[in-house]
Design a protein around this motif. Structure first.
Motif, mmCIF file in Angstrom:
data_model
loop_
_atom_site.group_PDB
_atom_site.id
_atom_site.type_symbol
_atom_site.label_atom_id
_atom_site.label_comp_id
_atom_site.label_asym_id
_atom_site.label_seq_id
_atom_site.Cartn_x
_atom_site.Cartn_y
_atom_site.Cartn_z
ATOM 1 N N ALA A 66 -10.288 18.808 7.611
ATOM 2 C CA ALA A 66 -11.377 19.338 8.439
ATOM 3 C C ALA A 66 -12.030 18.216 9.242
ATOM 4 N N LEU A 67 -12.178 17.055 8.642
ATOM 5 C CA LEU A 67 -12.735 15.906 9.345
ATOM 6 C C LEU A 67 -11.810 15.476 10.474
ATOM 7 N N PHE A 68 -10.517 15.433 10.210
ATOM 8 C CA PHE A 68 -9.549 15.063 11.250
ATOM 9 C C PHE A 68 -9.598 16.070 12.405
ATOM 10 N N ALA A 69 -9.635 17.357 12.067
ATOM 11 C CA ALA A 69 -9.711 18.389 13.103
ATOM 12 C C ALA A 69 -10.984 18.252 13.927
ATOM 13 N N ALA A 70 -12.090 17.933 13.269
ATOM 14 C CA ALA A 70 -13.352 17.764 13.991
ATOM 15 C C ALA A 70 -13.291 16.556 14.919
ATOM 16 N N PRO A 129 1.207 20.363 6.079
ATOM 17 C CA PRO A 129 1.298 21.326 7.180
ATOM 18 C C PRO A 129 -0.052 21.712 7.760
ATOM 19 N N ARG A 130 -1.072 21.767 6.926
ATOM 20 C CA ARG A 130 -2.394 22.165 7.435
ATOM 21 C C ARG A 130 -2.919 21.184 8.471
ATOM 22 N N LEU A 131 -2.518 19.921 8.372
ATOM 23 C CA LEU A 131 -2.986 18.941 9.345
ATOM 24 C C LEU A 131 -2.461 19.280 10.732
ATOM 25 N N ALA A 132 -1.172 19.628 10.815
ATOM 26 C CA ALA A 132 -0.593 20.006 12.101
ATOM 27 C C ALA A 132 -1.256 21.259 12.653
ATOM 28 N N GLU A 133 -1.526 22.217 11.769
ATOM 29 C CA GLU A 133 -2.175 23.452 12.217
ATOM 30 C C GLU A 133 -3.591 23.174 12.713
ATOM 31 N N ALA A 134 -4.303 22.331 11.995
ATOM 32 C CA ALA A 134 -5.670 21.996 12.406
ATOM 33 C C ALA A 134 -5.674 21.246 13.723
ATOM 34 N N PHE A 135 -4.736 20.304 13.882
ATOM 35 C CA PHE A 135 -4.624 19.554 15.141
ATOM 36 C C PHE A 135 -4.311 20.499 16.299
#
Length: 224
Positions: A66-70, A129-135
């Motif tokens: 979530a922090l990375f996505a933000a 995988p969630r990191l790619a989706e969040a990005f």
């Protein structure tokens, strides 16, 4: 390992990242992620770098992805604000405005920090995988939505074809901007893009886009 079936955490609301503490956390996260990659950075390290407690960090950002996505969303928001300001129509007409928009977006896409974020995501996508989706949600998808909104406004103003799907047109414009210059920059193939190269590629993308989506009468006026 994170569970890919869990929904992607959305970036926090704009008001949640405007305070000085949240700003410090995002700045610290950007420095650490870009310097060390995603996997090597812990939430503890971000809290230390930002001079914040873990409770404060988790109050703003409930997880590392979530922090990375933000962080991605905040950088994209800054670029979008700049692009919106530059794309306002003046005496130089809609084509010049589109070129300014394309130049701003392309300069953002080939910036070293932007490319570094994308490389981090690509390296971690198989493991998290969630990191790619969040990005994707915070970056490319949000960017396409913004372009679609701009295109829809141009259609309402009679400067682009009214019969086109704004979302589809935005995808085409994004694809034009992610051309040879962006690909070479992402691969690190020299020469590194300079201002002139970005200007030329942005102008070419704008020209092709207007051939497909411009209003015929305005295209004739530009030719004259």
């Amino acid at each position: 390992m994170l569970d890919a079936a869990v929904a992607v955490p959305p970036p926090p609301p704009d008001e949640a990242i405007r305070g000085p503490k949240a700003r410090a956390i995002l700045d610290a996260a950007g420095e650490l992620f870009l310097g060390q990659g995603f996997a090597a950075v812990s939430m503890d390290a971000v809290a230390r770098q930002a001079g914040a407690s873990k409770a404060t960090l988790y109050a703003h950002f409930p997880s590392k992805d979530a922090l990375f996505a933000a962080m991605v969303a905040e950088r994209c928001d800054r670029m979008a604000a700049e692009a919106a300001a530059l794309a306002g129509h003046g005496d130089d007409g809609p084509e010049a405005a589109l070129r300014r928009l394309c130049r701003t977006v392309l300069a953002f896409l080939v910036a070293p920090a932007t490319l570094a974020i994308q490389r981090i995501v690509q390296a971690e996508a198989g493991r998290v995988p969630r990191l790619a989706e969040a990005f994707f949600a915070a970056g490319p998808a949000a960017g396409r939505d913004r372009l679609a909104g701009w295109i829809a406004e141009e259609q309402r103003s009679g400067r682009l074809r009214a019969d086109a799907d704004p979302f589809e047109a935005a995808g085409h414009l994004g694809a034009l901007l992610r051309g040879d210059l962006w690909l070479r920059a992402g691969l690190g193939v020299p020469p590194a893009p300079d201002v002139d190269a970005v200007d030329r590629a942005a102008a070419a993308a704008a020209s092709v886009f207007l051939r497909a989506y411009g209003v015929p009468g305005e295209a004739s006026a530009r030719a004259n």
